[in-house]
Design a protein around this motif. Sequence first.
Motif, PDB file in Angstrom:
ATOM      1  N   GLY A  26     -20.703 -50.705  71.465  1.00 42.18           N
ATOM      2  CA  GLY A  26     -21.626 -51.034  72.547  1.00 42.18           C
ATOM      3  C   GLY A  26     -22.976 -50.373  72.427  1.00 42.18           C
ATOM      4  N   ALA A  27     -23.706 -50.719  71.372  1.00 44.43           N
ATOM      5  CA  ALA A  27     -25.046 -50.167  71.162  1.00 44.43           C
ATOM      6  C   ALA A  27     -25.797 -51.063  70.175  1.00 44.43           C
ATOM      7  CB  ALA A  27     -24.949 -48.746  70.599  1.00 44.43           C
ATOM      8  N   PRO A  28     -27.121 -50.974  70.175  1.00 43.64           N
ATOM      9  CA  PRO A  28     -27.910 -51.759  69.218  1.00 43.64           C
ATOM     10  C   PRO A  28     -27.586 -51.354  67.779  1.00 43.64           C
ATOM     11  CG  PRO A  28     -29.326 -50.725  70.877  1.00 43.64           C
ATOM     12  CD  PRO A  28     -27.950 -50.162  71.052  1.00 43.64           C
ATOM     13  N   ARG A  29     -27.634 -52.309  66.871  1.00 41.75           N
ATOM     14  CA  ARG A  29     -27.246 -52.016  65.496  1.00 41.75           C
ATOM     15  C   ARG A  29     -28.141 -50.978  64.828  1.00 41.75           C
ATOM     16  NH1 ARG A  29     -28.475 -57.074  61.462  1.00 41.75           N
ATOM     17  NH2 ARG A  29     -30.719 -57.014  61.719  1.00 41.75           N
ATOM     18  N   GLU A  30     -29.404 -50.891  65.218  1.00 44.53           N
ATOM     19  CA  GLU A  30     -30.282 -49.870  64.625  1.00 44.53           C
ATOM     20  C   GLU A  30     -29.743 -48.467  64.917  1.00 44.53           C
ATOM     21  OE1 GLU A  30     -32.334 -53.635  64.874  1.00 44.53           O
ATOM     22  OE2 GLU A  30     -31.403 -52.469  66.472  1.00 44.53           O
ATOM     23  N   GLU A 108     -14.671 -48.839  46.291  1.00 46.34           N
ATOM     24  CA  GLU A 108     -15.938 -49.372  46.762  1.00 46.34           C
ATOM     25  C   GLU A 108     -15.802 -49.814  48.205  1.00 46.34           C
ATOM     26  OE1 GLU A 108     -17.336 -52.458  44.164  1.00 46.34           O
ATOM     27  OE2 GLU A 108     -16.900 -51.271  42.381  1.00 46.34           O
ATOM     28  N   SER A 109     -16.820 -49.536  49.000  1.00 48.76           N
ATOM     29  CA  SER A 109     -16.846 -50.009  50.380  1.00 48.76           C
ATOM     30  C   SER A 109     -18.180 -50.671  50.655  1.00 48.76           C
ATOM     31  CB  SER A 109     -16.662 -48.853  51.371  1.00 48.76           C
ATOM     32  OG  SER A 109     -15.357 -48.351  51.330  1.00 48.76           O
ATOM     33  N   VAL A 110     -18.113 -51.728  51.452  1.00 51.28           N
ATOM     34  CA  VAL A 110     -19.323 -52.390  51.945  1.00 51.28           C
ATOM     35  C   VAL A 110     -19.202 -52.406  53.455  1.00 51.28           C
ATOM     36  CG1 VAL A 110     -20.664 -54.515  52.037  1.00 51.28           C
ATOM     37  CG2 VAL A 110     -19.614 -53.786  49.876  1.00 51.28           C
ATOM     38  N   LEU A 111     -20.227 -51.878  54.105  1.00 52.75           N
ATOM     39  CA  LEU A 111     -20.290 -51.873  55.566  1.00 52.75           C
ATOM     40  C   LEU A 111     -21.393 -52.821  55.991  1.00 52.75           C
ATOM     41  CD1 LEU A 111     -19.934 -48.553  54.665  1.00 52.75           C
ATOM     42  CD2 LEU A 111     -19.132 -48.725  56.994  1.00 52.75           C
ATOM     43  N   THR A 112     -21.073 -53.699  56.934  1.00 50.68           N
ATOM     44  CA  THR A 112     -22.091 -54.583  57.475  1.00 50.68           C
ATOM     45  C   THR A 112     -22.229 -54.314  58.964  1.00 50.68           C
ATOM     46  OG1 THR A 112     -20.466 -56.359  57.758  1.00 50.68           O
ATOM     47  CG2 THR A 112     -21.799 -56.400  55.741  1.00 50.68           C
ATOM     48  N   PHE A 113     -23.452 -54.419  59.437  1.00 42.41           N
ATOM     49  CA  PHE A 113     -23.809 -54.166  60.833  1.00 42.41           C
ATOM     50  C   PHE A 113     -24.420 -55.448  61.370  1.00 42.41           C
ATOM     51  CE2 PHE A 113     -23.943 -50.374  58.335  1.00 42.41           C
ATOM     52  CZ  PHE A 113     -23.474 -49.353  59.138  1.00 42.41           C
ATOM     53  N   ASP A 118     -25.313 -57.510  73.135  1.00 34.02           N
ATOM     54  CA  ASP A 118     -25.748 -56.127  73.341  1.00 34.02           C
ATOM     55  C   ASP A 118     -24.954 -55.146  72.490  1.00 34.02           C
ATOM     56  OD1 ASP A 118     -27.524 -57.028  75.209  1.00 34.02           O
ATOM     57  OD2 ASP A 118     -26.244 -56.565  76.932  1.00 34.02           O
ATOM     58  N   GLU A 119     -24.074 -55.670  71.643  1.00 37.88           N
ATOM     59  CA  GLU A 119     -23.205 -54.810  70.845  1.00 37.88           C
ATOM     60  C   GLU A 119     -23.503 -54.977  69.363  1.00 37.88           C
ATOM     61  OE1 GLU A 119     -19.133 -54.304  73.251  1.00 37.88           O
ATOM     62  OE2 GLU A 119     -19.344 -56.262  72.281  1.00 37.88           O
ATOM     63  N   THR A 120     -22.843 -54.131  68.580  1.00 34.81           N
ATOM     64  CA  THR A 120     -22.919 -54.218  67.133  1.00 34.81           C
ATOM     65  C   THR A 120     -21.510 -54.391  66.601  1.00 34.81           C
ATOM     66  OG1 THR A 120     -24.869 -52.800  67.040  1.00 34.81           O
ATOM     67  CG2 THR A 120     -23.578 -53.006  65.010  1.00 34.81           C
ATOM     68  N   ALA A 155     -17.892 -45.066  67.518  1.00 29.40           N
ATOM     69  CA  ALA A 155     -18.174 -45.757  68.781  1.00 29.40           C
ATOM     70  C   ALA A 155     -18.346 -44.762  69.922  1.00 29.40           C
ATOM     71  CB  ALA A 155     -17.059 -46.746  69.101  1.00 29.40           C
ATOM     72  N   ALA A 156     -17.473 -43.755  69.990  1.00 27.64           N
ATOM     73  CA  ALA A 156     -17.560 -42.744  71.052  1.00 27.64           C
ATOM     74  C   ALA A 156     -18.847 -41.934  70.917  1.00 27.64           C
ATOM     75  CB  ALA A 156     -16.341 -41.831  71.012  1.00 27.64           C
TER      76      ALA A 156
END
Length: 178
Positions: A26-30, A108-113, A118-120, A155-156
């Motif tokens: 529950g926050a902007p992706r930036e 290997e890991s790939v993280l996408t945002f 209103d969430e990410t 998230a917390a």
Amino acid sequence: MATTSSGGEAAHPTADREIVIFRMIGAPRELVFEAFTRVRHLSRWWGPEGFTTTTRSFEFRVGGSWDFVMHGPDGTDYQEWITWREIVPSERIALLHGESRDDLNAFESVLTFETAGDETRIVMRTVFPTKELRDEAVEKYHAVEGGEQTLSNLAAYVAELTRDDTGRNEAAPKGRDS
């Protein structure tokens, strides 16, 4: 939040070697991206429940690395090394994660945002060199549960930042980043 171990994707060439975990935050992706890419934030939330992190060195850039130790709740220390392979600000991070720079069993890991209202939505896709290494990570090290707990901690932590009017400035820990 949902988690899959990608067992049902037979047509996908890495399906038997991967773990995919995602979570809505529950926050902007930036802000979520910043919490994942600045050591002052990472040291506050990184790892499964009960773990703490001590950073030895951190350079967030393509080709840079994060050398750190995760301290387990039972007192066990886990040497960790991440090399950043791709960075697309606020959108994507690709990394190689092992016990050291030369770890032949590194994954290997790939993280996408992704913005979702209103969430990410953060997706963590991890591919191991072999099915056996993936299975060991799942069974012996509880990688799925640990990944879920790590994203829950993120998230917390981000929720804590968004409740604070000054957010990013007051989130920096005092003293060492352990």
